[in-house]
Motif scaffolding. Structure first.
Motif, mmCIF file in Angstrom:
data_model
loop_
_atom_site.group_PDB
_atom_site.id
_atom_site.type_symbol
_atom_site.label_atom_id
_atom_site.label_comp_id
_atom_site.label_asym_id
_atom_site.label_seq_id
_atom_site.Cartn_x
_atom_site.Cartn_y
_atom_site.Cartn_z
ATOM 1 N N LEU A 67 0.832 -1.196 0.000
ATOM 2 C CA LEU A 67 0.000 0.000 0.000
ATOM 3 C C LEU A 67 0.871 1.251 0.000
ATOM 4 N N LYS A 68 1.889 1.275 0.860
ATOM 5 C CA LYS A 68 2.779 2.424 0.898
ATOM 6 C C LYS A 68 3.539 2.572 -0.415
ATOM 7 N N ALA A 69 4.022 1.462 -0.954
ATOM 8 C CA ALA A 69 4.798 1.505 -2.198
ATOM 9 C C ALA A 69 3.961 2.056 -3.349
ATOM 10 N N MET A 70 2.707 1.639 -3.452
ATOM 11 C CA MET A 70 1.840 2.119 -4.523
ATOM 12 C C MET A 70 1.568 3.615 -4.384
ATOM 13 N N ARG A 71 1.339 4.040 -3.162
ATOM 14 C CA ARG A 71 1.067 5.467 -2.951
ATOM 15 C C ARG A 71 2.309 6.314 -3.199
ATOM 16 N N GLU A 72 3.477 5.799 -2.800
ATOM 17 C CA GLU A 72 4.716 6.534 -3.045
ATOM 18 C C GLU A 72 5.010 6.632 -4.550
ATOM 19 N N ALA A 73 4.703 5.570 -5.288
ATOM 20 C CA ALA A 73 4.977 5.556 -6.726
ATOM 21 C C ALA A 73 4.138 6.578 -7.475
ATOM 22 N N LYS A 74 2.917 6.857 -6.966
ATOM 23 C CA LYS A 74 2.031 7.860 -7.564
ATOM 24 C C LYS A 74 1.682 7.532 -9.017
ATOM 25 N N VAL A 75 1.474 6.251 -9.289
ATOM 26 C CA VAL A 75 1.108 5.824 -10.642
ATOM 27 C C VAL A 75 -0.375 5.481 -10.701
ATOM 28 N N ASN A 76 -0.821 4.576 -9.852
ATOM 29 C CA ASN A 76 -2.226 4.156 -9.851
ATOM 30 C C ASN A 76 -2.999 4.675 -8.643
ATOM 31 N N THR A 77 -2.286 5.182 -7.653
ATOM 32 C CA THR A 77 -2.888 5.795 -6.478
ATOM 33 C C THR A 77 -1.825 6.679 -5.858
ATOM 34 N N SER A 78 -2.179 7.428 -4.840
ATOM 35 C CA SER A 78 -1.194 8.304 -4.196
ATOM 36 C C SER A 78 -1.704 8.698 -2.827
ATOM 37 N N TRP A 79 -0.819 9.334 -2.054
ATOM 38 C CA TRP A 79 -1.226 9.835 -0.740
ATOM 39 C C TRP A 79 -2.239 10.962 -0.889
ATOM 40 N N ILE A 80 -2.041 11.800 -1.897
ATOM 41 C CA ILE A 80 -2.927 12.952 -2.086
ATOM 42 C C ILE A 80 -4.281 12.529 -2.635
ATOM 43 N N ASN A 81 -4.272 11.602 -3.602
ATOM 44 C CA ASN A 81 -5.514 11.130 -4.217
ATOM 45 C C ASN A 81 -5.567 9.602 -4.166
ATOM 46 N N PRO A 82 -5.806 9.041 -2.996
ATOM 47 C CA PRO A 82 -5.856 7.578 -2.919
ATOM 48 C C PRO A 82 -7.046 7.007 -3.671
ATOM 49 N N ASP A 83 -6.775 5.987 -4.464
ATOM 50 C CA ASP A 83 -7.840 5.276 -5.191
ATOM 51 C C ASP A 83 -8.171 4.033 -4.368
ATOM 52 N N SER A 84 -9.191 4.142 -3.535
ATOM 53 C CA SER A 84 -9.500 3.071 -2.593
ATOM 54 C C SER A 84 -9.886 1.774 -3.297
ATOM 55 N N VAL A 85 -10.559 1.866 -4.449
ATOM 56 C CA VAL A 85 -10.974 0.658 -5.167
ATOM 57 C C VAL A 85 -9.746 -0.081 -5.687
ATOM 58 N N TYR A 86 -8.818 0.678 -6.291
ATOM 59 C CA TYR A 86 -7.584 0.067 -6.810
ATOM 60 C C TYR A 86 -6.785 -0.537 -5.659
ATOM 61 N N GLU A 87 -6.667 0.205 -4.563
ATOM 62 C CA GLU A 87 -5.869 -0.274 -3.433
ATOM 63 C C GLU A 87 -6.455 -1.558 -2.848
ATOM 64 N N GLU A 88 -7.750 -1.607 -2.695
ATOM 65 C CA GLU A 88 -8.375 -2.808 -2.137
ATOM 66 C C GLU A 88 -8.172 -4.012 -3.044
ATOM 67 N N ALA A 89 -8.218 -3.766 -4.356
ATOM 68 C CA ALA A 89 -8.000 -4.859 -5.307
ATOM 69 C C ALA A 89 -6.575 -5.396 -5.181
ATOM 70 N N ALA A 90 -5.592 -4.490 -5.013
ATOM 71 C CA ALA A 90 -4.193 -4.914 -4.873
ATOM 72 C C ALA A 90 -3.985 -5.677 -3.568
ATOM 73 N N LEU A 91 -4.614 -5.217 -2.497
ATOM 74 C CA LEU A 91 -4.471 -5.892 -1.205
ATOM 75 C C LEU A 91 -5.192 -7.241 -1.213
ATOM 76 N N HIS A 92 -6.281 -7.335 -1.963
ATOM 77 C CA HIS A 92 -6.962 -8.622 -2.132
ATOM 78 C C HIS A 92 -6.018 -9.627 -2.806
ATOM 79 N N PHE A 93 -5.242 -9.133 -3.760
ATOM 80 C CA PHE A 93 -4.281 -9.987 -4.460
ATOM 81 C C PHE A 93 -3.242 -10.527 -3.480
#
Length: 993
Positions: A736-762
């Motif tokens: 979760l932190k890595a994805m937000r830091e990368a700022k490609v599919n989600t970020s700290w400023i604009n978190p995409d909760s649907v994308y993040e949940e899908a990645a964590l489900h994986f």
């Protein structure tokens, strides 16, 4: 044994980093001092222990530099801990934060004073606030971007609460607290005043007192007042008013009811927007402007630590700020309880060189004053002046005089050196961490690894391009306010000359962004009219790259920026304007570091995932490892220039612990095997991905990073169900932190909760511990050889750290295997009881069975980590007993000959008749089933110059003796004998028996 250098600085032999927080305080630290001493540690290297924000887990959010953090214990607890250190002859290096303070949460008295008194605050020049910002509405105000939504929505949702406490009014927003300017109290006190007249007669004493207070408030000087006498009057009278108001409120029931009811009215009624007009009007009169946290991107007008709104920068270049923030730490220096300092984020300072000189001067003064006897006390003042004069004279002879042990946190980029005019003993060791990791990477396989990465993620990433784009992204979305401020400053400079006045603000801003995006280092260090050659080269490089990338932009704009940064004044540039140019350059230098840090290590390092052990703070991921020659070269240079710098392998800032990096390095040795794993795992887990808006989650680059992370952090021993669940949770948090830091599919400023949940489900799906999970079964079959080689790598890098030029630093817990990821994962509690018992048991077995038998036994049970603890203990205690050999001893790379010559790093340290040879193998996958003995090493041997045949060496780690022999005209040591019973060697020259 304590040792000082020629100027009296106490020099550590080895440091151990402790992370203080409410769960590990001074009493806890005192209990483990005997263990650390037995391990061979000479100095505790403590995280900040000054008063931090309540609940801080790291201590860098200081709210008061002159108080110890009560969450860590009392002053008595600190003194007892310090005495325990002294009882064992140990020192304490304190992590000090000079760049910033926490300005959120209502605990910083200086910041609250500034918010109550504005530019006229006695702390108005303490914080780096721009009182004349770009946004005119913020003139003489401070933007506070703390709200979770738009100001109007927060206000009408009753989340901003007015209160009256101890004679003063405050606004609260959850844990945040903001003072109301006393000058504006009348908005509250005069509301419904006619109703109070109906309760109290006009001649009532309480009523007359209230009117008197209202009159006194009317006469208070305004917060923009700068006249010192009027400012003093304001400070004096406002406190008198608060006391009078508190007494009136406490002693008179009608007044109390009146004020309480007004407070209730000002707080409005949820669902009735107009009812909040009074509170809105009151807030508009304040020094601060409460705003949605997103506004910080463009409009914030106080300098921050990177892009963290909660950490406001302080003006350490101001002598008063320096004196006020260093009172306690200098008191501890004088007492001898602090024997060294680690200076955090030196690059954030306006003038780091000047700061370090002032700090050394102050520490020199305190340590010398401590030597004054009680009989000399009456002349202490004159003695103090004599001490300072002594230091100034010393400085004239040696501008780098270092009478106190100080290291600076400084990230050095490729081929960059520490500024030579910094009077410090070196850096905190990021560059060594990258060098020793790079040494374990097989540089020959770079192109093949490129191909593996590109095939899997289905694109060919270019790291330089990623870094450039991410730095621009940070400047646009995180630090736009800082860029806008700097751009306006540059525009003001351009207006003063007829050749540059036509440059538009927009074009100057764009050009600035391009230059900063191409900056090759964190910052330059111009502080006078002379620009150092090294800084000139960096500036010219950045400007040239910016010009080349932007052919449509006017070249003259870039030339103007280069002229300013290089201080190439025009003939018509007046003295005042020259000072403005220098000031601009120094503010520019304060900005490039945060942009580099956020764009590179906190963003690009999470996007370019080819071999993530190389994605470390201060690292160069595009360079596939480090050659043996380059590693020796770095050691030789350190021995020459900063022989007392820290050597780190894990820190609180590293992206992965040393053991995770050591294991991931092994992947570089067999790219084909890694490719097979990737293809197999991707095929197994394809069905576990969820589609989000037609895109499979996680994307292939995130999946690639995830597999490396799992492989690198996988436990060495079989986990229980509970342990596996904890591991899964850690991987979830990391991804979760890595994805937000990368700022490609989600970020700290604009978190995409649907994308993040899908990645964590994986993550949950691929790590579910059920018989049908083929991926988990495959991991358990595939990883053991990787784990084994990673442990051997870690032993080699531990030895290299202890024996190389510099002061070895051990991050808490890493004397056993530690597979931590980025913070907060690396701040988990350490089981010191286990480590203490293990070390005592090792010492007992050695006494009973001997060193060789113990070493052999530990190799049979490497997974439990005792072998690493053993290596640390034996090498550190030897180093402590022979400290001069390692501190001032020469460094000589040794040639390795024979069939396995590329598999070994060997060097000699020698001084005053003492000699020790360090032997650290690498590339263990090439060594077969065992890293030991003749079958593995064959005729491989170390050439030992300046020695003859028959010289004896004792292996400190096994107790065995090895003799030199003459072979093909050279004196050599056979590796089959050196590494016959233990995978690394530390050979002490001894007399033949």
């Amino acid at each position: 044994m304590e040792q000082t250098d020629t100027l009296g600085a106490r020099i550590p032999t080895a440091t151990y980093r402790l992370q203080f927080n409410s769960s590990f305080g001074f009493q806890d630290a005192a209990r483990i001092i005997p263990y650390l001493h037995a391990l061979g540690i000479s100095d505790v290297y403590a995280s900040p222990c000054l008063k931090a924000r309540s609940g801080s887990m790291h201590g860098y959010d200081i709210v008061d530099h002159n108080r110890l953090n009560p969450e860590l214990g009392s002053r008595d607890d600190f003194d007892a801990y310090s005495k325990e250190l002294q009882r064992h002859g140990m020192g304490q290096i304190l992590d000090f934060v000079p760049n910033h303070m926490c300005v959120e949460g209502g605990e910083n008295g200086r910041w609250l004073d500034l918010l109550e008194n504005g530019p006229s605050s006695i702390h108005g020049d303490f914080f780096d606030v721009d009182w004349s910002p770009v946004k005119k509405e913020l003139a003489d105000k401070v933007l506070i971007p703390v709200l979770g939504d738009q100001y109007g929505s927060i206000l009408e949702n009753s989340e901003l609460i007015l209160s009256f406490e101890e004679g003063a009014f405050f606004i609260s927003y959850y844990e945040h607290r903001f003072p109301i300017i006393p000058k504006t109290y009348n908005s509250i006190l005069t509301h419904r005043l006619q109703e109070l007249e109906g309760l109290l007669p006009a001649d009532h004493e309480a009523y007359r007192e209230l009117l008197s207070i209202v009159t006194a408030i009317t006469h208070l000087p305004f917060y923009t007042e700068r006249n010192p006498e009027r400012v003093q009057e304001r400070y004096r009278e406002k406190e008198v008013i608060k006391r009078r108001l508190m007494v009136l409120y406490r002693d008179n029931w009608p007044i109390k009811e009146f004020i309480d009811e007004n407070v209730r009215i000002f707080n409005g009624e949820k669902g009735n927007p107009r009812s909040f007009d009074l509170l809105d009007g009151l807030l508009r009169q304040q020094v601060y402007r409460l705003a949605h946290w997103r506004t910080a991107t463009d409009e914030i007008n106080y300098r921050r630590f990177f892009d963290i709104n909660a950490l406001g920068a302080i003006r350490m270049e101001n002598l008063r700020v320096f004196e006020e923030t260093h009172r306690l730490v200098l008191e501890l220096v004088r007492e001898g309880t602090v024997t060294g300092l680690r200076i955090d984020h030196a690059d954030g300072l306006y003038d780091p060189t000047d700061y370090f000189r002032r700090l050394q001067r102050a520490c020199f003064h305190e340590t010398r004053m401590a030597s004054i006897s009680s009989t000399a006390e009456p002349c202490a003042d004159s003695f103090a002046e004599t001490i300072l004069q002594m230091y100034d004279e010393m400085l004239e002879v040696s501008p780098q005089a270092k009478p106190f042990y100080i290291v600076g946190e400084k990230i050095l980029m490729k081929n960059e050196r520490l500024p030579e005019d910094w009077p410090v003993h070196g850096t905190t060791g990021y560059e060594f961490a990258n060098a020793v990791t790079g040494l374990m990477v097989d540089t020959r396989n770079g192109k093949e690894f490129d191909a593996v990465y590109a095939r899997f993620i289905q694109e060919r990433p270019n790291f330089a391009e990623i870094a450039y784009q991410k730095k621009k992204q940070v400047m646009r979305f995180s630090m736009g306010g800082e860029i806008n401020t700097l751009g306006h400053y540059l525009n003001t400079l351009s207006e003063s000359n007829r050749h540059t006045r036509d440059f538009t603000l927009g074009s100057l801003n764009r050009a600035l962004v391009e230059v900063i995006a191409h900056f090759p280092v964190y910052r330059t260090y111009t502080a006078t009219r002379k620009v150092a050659d090294r800084d000139r080269q960096y500036i010219e490089y950045a400007v040239a790259k910016a010009k080349r990338r932007n052919p449509a932009m006017s070249e003259s704009i870039f030339t103007f920026i280069e002229d300013v940064l290089l201080l190439r004044f025009h003939d018509s540039t007046g003295r005042e304007e020259q000072e403005q140019w220098i000031d601009f350059v120094m503010k520019f230098q304060q900005l490039t570091g945060p942009v580099m840090a956020k764009g590179l290590e906190d963003t690009a390092f999470y996007v370019y995932n080819r071999l993530v052990c190389l994605n470390e703070v201060g690292g160069t991921p595009e360079r596939f490892g480090m050659t043996l020659e380059a590693f020796h070269g770095q050691n030789i240079e350190r021995a020459r220039s900063t022989p007392l710098a820290m050597l780190a392998t894990s820190t609180h800032d590293t992206k992965r612990s040393e053991d995770v990096r050591a294991r991931i390095s092994v992947l570089s040795e067999d790219p084909a095997a890694w490719h097979d794993c990737l293809i197999r795992w991707n095929r197994m887990n394809r069905g576990r991905k969820v589609s989000v808006q037609g895109v499979k989650v996680p994307d292939r680059n995130e999946e690639y990073l995830l597999y490396q992370t799992i492989a690198g952090a996988w436990p060495t021993e079989v986990s229980t169900a509970e342990g596996h669940a904890v591991f899964t949770g850690r991987i979830r948090e990391y991804l979760l932190k890595a994805m937000r830091e990368a700022k490609v599919n989600t970020s700290w400023i604009n978190p995409d909760s649907v994308y993040e949940e899908a990645a964590l489900h994986f993550v949950d799906a691929i790590l579910r511990d059920v018989p049908a999970n083929g991926f988990l079964a495959d991991l358990r079959r595939t990883l053991p050889p990787l784990i084994r080689c990673g442990m051997l790598n870690s032993l080699s890098q531990t030895l290299l750290k202890v024996a190389s030029p510099g002061i070895p630093d051990f991050y808490q817990g890493t004397e056993l295997w530690d597979f931590s990821l980025v913070d907060p994962d690396n701040r988990r509690p350490v089981e010191f009881k286990t480590r203490t018992e293990m070390l005592a048991a090792l010492q007992s077995v050695e006494r009973e069975k001997g060193t060789l038998a113990l070493a052999r036994e530990l190799l049979e049970t490497m997974a439990d980590g005792r072998v690493k603890l053993f290596l640390a203990w034996k090498s550190l205690t030897f180093r402590r007993e022979h400290r001069a050999l390692f501190e001032v001893g020469k460094y000589l790379p040794l040639e390795v000959l024979g069939e396995r010559s590329d598999n070994v790093c060997a060097f000699e340290r020698y001084s005053d008749g003492e000699t020790v040879i360090a032997v650290a193998p690498r590339f263990f996958t090439r060594l077969g089933n065992s890293p030991l003995g003749t079958e593995t090493w064959g005729d491989t041997r170390i050439a030992v110059p300046f020695e003859g045949a028959g010289c004896a060496y004792r292996n400190v780690l096994t107790g065995e003796r090895v003799m030199t022999a003459l072979r093909e005209g050279q004196t050599t040591l056979p590796l089959a004998a050196v590494l016959g019973d233990f995978p690394v060697g530390l050979l002490e020259a001894v007399e033949p028996e």
